[in-house]
Motif scaffolding. Structure first.
Motif, PDB file in Angstrom:
ATOM      1  N   GLY A  88       2.088  -6.408  -1.676  1.00  0.00           N
ATOM      2  CA  GLY A  88       2.643  -6.635  -0.337  1.00  0.00           C
ATOM      3  C   GLY A  88       1.706  -7.423   0.561  1.00  0.00           C
ATOM      4  N   LEU A  89       1.488  -6.891   1.772  1.00  0.00           N
ATOM      5  CA  LEU A  89       0.702  -7.624   2.771  1.00  0.00           C
ATOM      6  C   LEU A  89      -0.789  -7.649   2.453  1.00  0.00           C
ATOM      7  N   VAL A  90      -1.224  -6.882   1.457  1.00  0.00           N
ATOM      8  CA  VAL A  90      -2.638  -7.013   1.077  1.00  0.00           C
ATOM      9  C   VAL A  90      -2.844  -8.404   0.471  1.00  0.00           C
ATOM     10  N   PHE A 126       9.520  -0.805  -7.953  1.00  0.00           N
ATOM     11  CA  PHE A 126      10.238  -2.089  -7.887  1.00  0.00           C
ATOM     12  C   PHE A 126       9.628  -2.976  -6.810  1.00  0.00           C
ATOM     13  N   GLU A 127       9.513  -4.250  -7.111  1.00  0.00           N
ATOM     14  CA  GLU A 127       8.960  -5.209  -6.152  1.00  0.00           C
ATOM     15  C   GLU A 127       9.800  -6.483  -6.210  1.00  0.00           C
ATOM     16  N   GLY A 128      10.222  -6.944  -5.040  1.00  0.00           N
ATOM     17  CA  GLY A 128      11.073  -8.136  -4.992  1.00  0.00           C
ATOM     18  C   GLY A 128      10.366  -9.402  -5.438  1.00  0.00           C
ATOM     19  N   LEU A 129       9.060  -9.468  -5.214  1.00  0.00           N
ATOM     20  CA  LEU A 129       8.296 -10.653  -5.614  1.00  0.00           C
ATOM     21  C   LEU A 129       7.720 -10.432  -7.014  1.00  0.00           C
ATOM     22  N   SER A 182       2.612  -0.900  12.363  1.00  0.00           N
ATOM     23  CA  SER A 182       1.280  -0.715  12.930  1.00  0.00           C
ATOM     24  C   SER A 182       0.479   0.193  12.012  1.00  0.00           C
ATOM     25  N   GLY A 183      -0.812   0.034  12.085  1.00  0.00           N
ATOM     26  CA  GLY A 183      -1.692   0.856  11.253  1.00  0.00           C
ATOM     27  C   GLY A 183      -2.283   0.047  10.126  1.00  0.00           C
ATOM     28  N   VAL A 184      -3.498   0.442   9.757  1.00  0.00           N
ATOM     29  CA  VAL A 184      -4.220  -0.278   8.708  1.00  0.00           C
ATOM     30  C   VAL A 184      -3.788   0.244   7.339  1.00  0.00           C
ATOM     31  N   ILE A 185      -4.325  -0.374   6.306  1.00  0.00           N
ATOM     32  CA  ILE A 185      -3.905  -0.052   4.937  1.00  0.00           C
ATOM     33  C   ILE A 185      -4.021   1.453   4.681  1.00  0.00           C
ATOM     34  N   GLY A 186      -5.170   2.024   5.060  1.00  0.00           N
ATOM     35  CA  GLY A 186      -5.416   3.445   4.787  1.00  0.00           C
ATOM     36  C   GLY A 186      -4.421   4.372   5.471  1.00  0.00           C
ATOM     37  N   GLY A 217       5.506   4.199   4.864  1.00  0.00           N
ATOM     38  CA  GLY A 217       4.788   2.997   5.309  1.00  0.00           C
ATOM     39  C   GLY A 217       5.431   2.363   6.532  1.00  0.00           C
ATOM     40  N   TRP A 218       5.310   1.044   6.638  1.00  0.00           N
ATOM     41  CA  TRP A 218       5.753   0.341   7.848  1.00  0.00           C
ATOM     42  C   TRP A 218       7.256   0.450   8.067  1.00  0.00           C
ATOM     43  N   ILE A 219       8.050   0.568   7.001  1.00  0.00           N
ATOM     44  CA  ILE A 219       9.504   0.672   7.202  1.00  0.00           C
ATOM     45  C   ILE A 219       9.859   2.051   7.763  1.00  0.00           C
ATOM     46  N   HIS A 270      14.523  -7.482  -6.746  1.00  0.00           N
ATOM     47  CA  HIS A 270      14.755  -7.233  -5.322  1.00  0.00           C
ATOM     48  C   HIS A 270      15.963  -6.317  -5.175  1.00  0.00           C
ATOM     49  N   ILE A 271      15.759  -5.222  -4.458  1.00  0.00           N
ATOM     50  CA  ILE A 271      16.880  -4.298  -4.248  1.00  0.00           C
ATOM     51  C   ILE A 271      17.763  -4.898  -3.148  1.00  0.00           C
ATOM     52  N   GLY A 272      19.005  -5.120  -3.512  1.00  0.00           N
ATOM     53  CA  GLY A 272      19.910  -5.858  -2.623  1.00  0.00           C
ATOM     54  C   GLY A 272      20.333  -7.158  -3.290  1.00  0.00           C
ATOM     55  N   PRO A 280       0.809  -1.224   0.000  1.00  0.00           N
ATOM     56  CA  PRO A 280       0.000   0.000   0.000  1.00  0.00           C
ATOM     57  C   PRO A 280       0.842   1.273   0.000  1.00  0.00           C
ATOM     58  N   SER A 281       1.894   1.321   0.823  1.00  0.00           N
ATOM     59  CA  SER A 281       2.636   2.586   0.912  1.00  0.00           C
ATOM     60  C   SER A 281       3.407   2.860  -0.372  1.00  0.00           C
ATOM     61  N   GLY A 282       3.887   1.822  -1.057  1.00  0.00           N
ATOM     62  CA  GLY A 282       4.563   2.025  -2.341  1.00  0.00           C
ATOM     63  C   GLY A 282       3.600   2.607  -3.363  1.00  0.00           C
TER      64      GLY A 282
HETATM   65  C1  LIG Z   1      -1.171 -10.507   9.003  1.00  0.00           C
HETATM   66  C2  LIG Z   1      -1.627  -9.103   8.692  1.00  0.00           C
HETATM   67  C3  LIG Z   1      -2.965  -8.857   8.440  1.00  0.00           C
HETATM   68  C4  LIG Z   1      -3.400  -7.558   8.154  1.00  0.00           C
HETATM   69  N1  LIG Z   1      -4.722  -7.345   7.933  1.00  0.00           N
HETATM   70  C5  LIG Z   1      -5.151  -6.097   7.675  1.00  0.00           C
HETATM   71  C6  LIG Z   1      -6.535  -5.854   7.451  1.00  0.00           C
HETATM   72  O1  LIG Z   1      -7.365  -6.775   7.514  1.00  0.00           O
HETATM   73  N2  LIG Z   1      -6.914  -4.560   7.178  1.00  0.00           N
HETATM   74  C7  LIG Z   1      -6.006  -3.531   7.111  1.00  0.00           C
HETATM   75  O2  LIG Z   1      -6.390  -2.382   6.834  1.00  0.00           O
HETATM   76  N3  LIG Z   1      -4.687  -3.738   7.333  1.00  0.00           N
HETATM   77  C8  LIG Z   1      -4.245  -4.986   7.611  1.00  0.00           C
HETATM   78  N4  LIG Z   1      -2.916  -5.199   7.841  1.00  0.00           N
HETATM   79  C9  LIG Z   1      -1.985  -4.048   7.793  1.00  0.00           C
HETATM   80  C10 LIG Z   1      -1.534  -3.729   6.343  1.00  0.00           C
HETATM   81  O3  LIG Z   1      -1.232  -4.921   5.691  1.00  0.00           O
HETATM   82  C11 LIG Z   1      -0.332  -2.769   6.384  1.00  0.00           C
HETATM   83  O4  LIG Z   1      -0.787  -1.517   6.909  1.00  0.00           O
HETATM   84  C12 LIG Z   1       0.291  -2.506   5.023  1.00  0.00           C
HETATM   85  O5  LIG Z   1       0.433  -3.664   4.246  1.00  0.00           O
HETATM   86  C13 LIG Z   1       1.682  -1.856   5.169  1.00  0.00           C
HETATM   87  O6  LIG Z   1       2.058  -1.434   3.897  1.00  0.00           O
HETATM   88  P1  LIG Z   1       3.578  -1.271   3.409  1.00  0.00           P
HETATM   89  O7  LIG Z   1       3.469  -0.920   1.974  1.00  0.00           O
HETATM   90  O8  LIG Z   1       4.294  -0.353   4.308  1.00  0.00           O
HETATM   91  O9  LIG Z   1       4.249  -2.705   3.593  1.00  0.00           O
HETATM   92  P2  LIG Z   1       3.999  -4.162   2.825  1.00  0.00           P
HETATM   93  O10 LIG Z   1       2.549  -4.307   2.613  1.00  0.00           O
HETATM   94  O11 LIG Z   1       4.718  -5.101   3.670  1.00  0.00           O
HETATM   95  O12 LIG Z   1       4.706  -3.955   1.433  1.00  0.00           O
HETATM   96  C14 LIG Z   1       6.115  -3.922   1.292  1.00  0.00           C
HETATM   97  C15 LIG Z   1       6.513  -4.492  -0.061  1.00  0.00           C
HETATM   98  O13 LIG Z   1       7.908  -4.249  -0.277  1.00  0.00           O
HETATM   99  C16 LIG Z   1       8.484  -5.392  -0.879  1.00  0.00           C
HETATM  100  N5  LIG Z   1       9.926  -5.374  -0.586  1.00  0.00           N
HETATM  101  C17 LIG Z   1      10.510  -5.507   0.628  1.00  0.00           C
HETATM  102  N6  LIG Z   1      11.850  -5.410   0.517  1.00  0.00           N
HETATM  103  C18 LIG Z   1      12.124  -5.210  -0.797  1.00  0.00           C
HETATM  104  C19 LIG Z   1      13.334  -5.032  -1.534  1.00  0.00           C
HETATM  105  N7  LIG Z   1      14.529  -5.018  -0.926  1.00  0.00           N
HETATM  106  N8  LIG Z   1      13.253  -4.877  -2.884  1.00  0.00           N
HETATM  107  C20 LIG Z   1      12.039  -4.866  -3.506  1.00  0.00           C
HETATM  108  N9  LIG Z   1      10.861  -5.025  -2.842  1.00  0.00           N
HETATM  109  C21 LIG Z   1      10.906  -5.186  -1.513  1.00  0.00           C
HETATM  110  C22 LIG Z   1       7.750  -6.547  -0.227  1.00  0.00           C
HETATM  111  O14 LIG Z   1       7.858  -7.738  -1.000  1.00  0.00           O
HETATM  112  C23 LIG Z   1       6.327  -5.999  -0.167  1.00  0.00           C
HETATM  113  O15 LIG Z   1       5.610  -6.318  -1.341  1.00  0.00           O
HETATM  114  C24 LIG Z   1      -2.463  -6.486   8.122  1.00  0.00           C
HETATM  115  C25 LIG Z   1      -1.111  -6.741   8.381  1.00  0.00           C
HETATM  116  C26 LIG Z   1      -0.696  -8.032   8.662  1.00  0.00           C
HETATM  117  C27 LIG Z   1       0.752  -8.283   8.961  1.00  0.00           C
END
Ligand SMILES: Cc1cc2nc3c(=O)[nH]c(=O)nc-3n(C[C@H](O)[C@H](O)[C@H](O)COP(=O)(O)OP(=O)(O)OC[C@H]3O[C@@H](n4cnc5c(N)ncnc54)[C@H](O)[C@@H]3O)c2cc1C
Length: 459
Positions: A56-58, A48-51, A382-386, A375-377, A92-94, A27-29
């Motif tokens: 991501g976590l969605v 860029f996405e490693g997978l 913590s925090g929901v998708i929005g 985002g989470w990094i 994947h960066i790295g 989501p944050s990307g």
């Molecule tokens: C088990 C679980 C259930 C959840 N359920 C809900 C829910 O029901 N409702 C809700 O609103 N929120 C939920 N959340 C929270 C929500 O998923 C997060 O708020 C959100 O995904 C965080 O977004 P992000 O983009 O920071 O991280 P992520 O979603 O983790 O995305 C990070 C992305 O970066 C990629 N990446 C990492 N390192 C590299 C690299 N070196 N090179 C390239 N790519 C890389 C990863 O593969 C991943 O795709 C849940 C979280 C978890 C852990």
């Protein structure tokens, strides 16, 4: 605001071509990419996405029986439609590219790499068979390629989930959901087979502190309460609050805790039975995972009471009393954290890249003017998708402040480097093909999709 000024002023940074990289397509990307495309009308954004798969976590975190939450991906797909955005999956960066190479190809880089590692739990027996961190276990049932062969054994009758946040409740729900319900979801085939064959009839959820401090939301608890044929067990004495918890509960910001407590009291009153059971154990800490005399795996627990730490926080203190629960399967769900990326300053305790409002620290005390986080990094897990939208917008505002008025042209294209290295990257059009394929496999068996979990097969 710098961002608005830039958009309004002709000849400013908004008018020149700017090359931006975003690392991570959770989501944050996507929210960061969207903000860049909006704020910089002549920017080219590479995501860029490693997978091989986006979101991501969605895709790999949100529970399979939460399809409405997963449908947020439709808005990410709209962002990806921009002709100024390129998606490079399976990069994947790295591994495939280094951070220094991104800096040579882009004016700015935003790391949105999330926090998908389980926080470690350091107790004796944690490395025994059938003991997993939540990120591995959740990744397994959601078809994460790294977890597809996780050796989960559901032949014992009991499971323990350490932690009582929403992720812990998701896991408990998945462990007791009827196979017919699981089969309606997009759960990974491997996990569906193992959970369909499961003997688990009792899941214990553990919290270090009391019900007022528990991290789950009322909505998640209500979902457990609505499960047919599942008994929820809450000990009435756990709902008798100490004075400090009463004070905490009366605070205006404790609205969710008040709702939780009311729901827990309703569970005690209704006393509904069922062939499967979820037990809530409050005020306990895990001590050791071991085997009992009959070689059944069990978890020793220390009973806690709450104590004011002198700084207004209620902390768990061991009372000296101990107990044991059967724990054929153990999942510890005590939080997530991010990983270090490149040379950026990483805080291992919080699991974040150190930053100021999204501007990353290249080294101790030295802020980078080219590298940012979202985002989470950036904030921790913590925090929901929005919540990640506001977070990404704040980062992009910081980025715009650092962008030179007339960034020098960068002619080098990362695609050329990737191709010269033979990196088998996935475009968004490729992803759409995989997406359609998964959905058609699902449709054939009355499911929303069947996840492909093997990277070579995805490619
Ligand atoms: C088990 C679980 C259930 C959840 N359920 C809900 C829910 O029901 N409702 C809700 O609103 N929120 C939920 N959340 C929270 C929500 O998923 C997060 O708020 C959100 O995904 C965080 O977004 P992000 O983009 O920071 O991280 P992520 O979603 O983790 O995305 C990070 C992305 O970066 C990629 N990446 C990492 N390192 C590299 C690299 N070196 N090179 C390239 N790519 C890389 C990863 O593969 C991943 O795709 C849940 C979280 C978890 C852990």
């Amino acid at each position: 605001m710098a961002s608005l000024n830039r958009e309004a002023a002709p000849g400013s940074g908004a008018q020149v071509e700017v090359r931006c990289a975003v690392v991570g397509s959770g989501p944050s990307g996507f929210y960061a990419a969207e903000a860049l495309l909006k704020q910089l009308p002549k920017a080219q954004v590479d995501l860029f996405e490693g997978l091989p798969t986006p979101f991501g976590l969605v895709r790999y975190g949100v529970a399979p029986d939460h399809p409405r939450i997963k449908s947020v991906t439709a808005s990410f797909e709209r962002i990806a439609e921009s002709p100024r955005l390129r998606f490079f999956g399976n990069v994947h960066i790295g591994r495939d590219l280094q951070g220094s190479e991104l800096l040579a190809h882009y004016h700015t880089v935003i790391y949105a790499t999330g926090g998908s590692q389980s926080r470690a739990l350091d107790i004796p027996g944690i490395d025994r068979d059938n003991v997993f961190g939540s990120s591995e276990f959740v990744g397994w049932y959601n078809g994460h390629p790294d977890q597809r062969t996780l050796p989960v054994d559901t032949s014992p009758g009991s499971a323990v989930v350490i932690g009582m946040g929403n992720v812990a409740l998701d896991i408990a729900r998945m462990l007791v959901l009827a196979p017919v319900q699981l089969a309606k979801t997009d759960i990974a085939d491997e996990a569906l087979a193992v959970l369909t064959d499961s003997n688990i009839t009792e899941v214990c959820l553990l919290a270090r502190r009391g019900p007022v401090q528990a991290a789950f939301t009322p909505k998640e608890l209500e979902q457990l309460m609505a499960l047919p044929d599942v008994e929820l067990v809450v000990e009435p004495q756990d709902l008798q609050l100490d004075g400090a918890s009463e004070v905490q509960l009366a605070q205006p910001e404790s609205g969710e805790a008040r709702q939780n407590l009311a729901l827990l009291r309703r569970i005690v009153e209704r006393g509904q039975g069922g062939s499967k059971r979820i037990r809530f154990l409050f005020n306990v800490s895990p001590v050791e995972i071991s085997s009992d005399g009959e070689q059944q795996q069990c978890l020793s627990l220390a009973r806690n009471r709450l104590q004011d730490d002198g700084q207004g926080r209620l902390v768990a203190k061991a009372t000296g009393e101990s107990l044991r629960v059967s724990a054929g399967l153990v999942v510890h769900a005590t939080g997530y954290q991010g990983q270090a990326v490149g040379d950026l300053n990483f805080d291992p305790r919080r699991g974040v890249i150190q930053n100021r409002e999204g501007r990353a620290f290249a080294r101790e005390e030295v802020l980078s003017s080219q590298e940012f986080v979202a985002g989470w990094i950036k904030r921790g897990a913590s925090g929901v998708i929005g919540s990640n939208k506001h977070c990404a917008n704040e980062t992009v505002d910081q980025l715009l402040k650092q962008l030179p008025e007339a960034p020098g042209a960068i002619e080098k294209d990362i695609q050329v480097l990737l191709e010269s290295r033979g990196v088998n990257y996935v475009s968004f059009a490729d992803w759409r093909l995989l997406d359609a394929h998964e959905q058609s496999l699902g449709k054939a068996v009355g499911r929303p999709r069947r996840l492909i979990t093997d990277v070579p097969q995805m490619l």
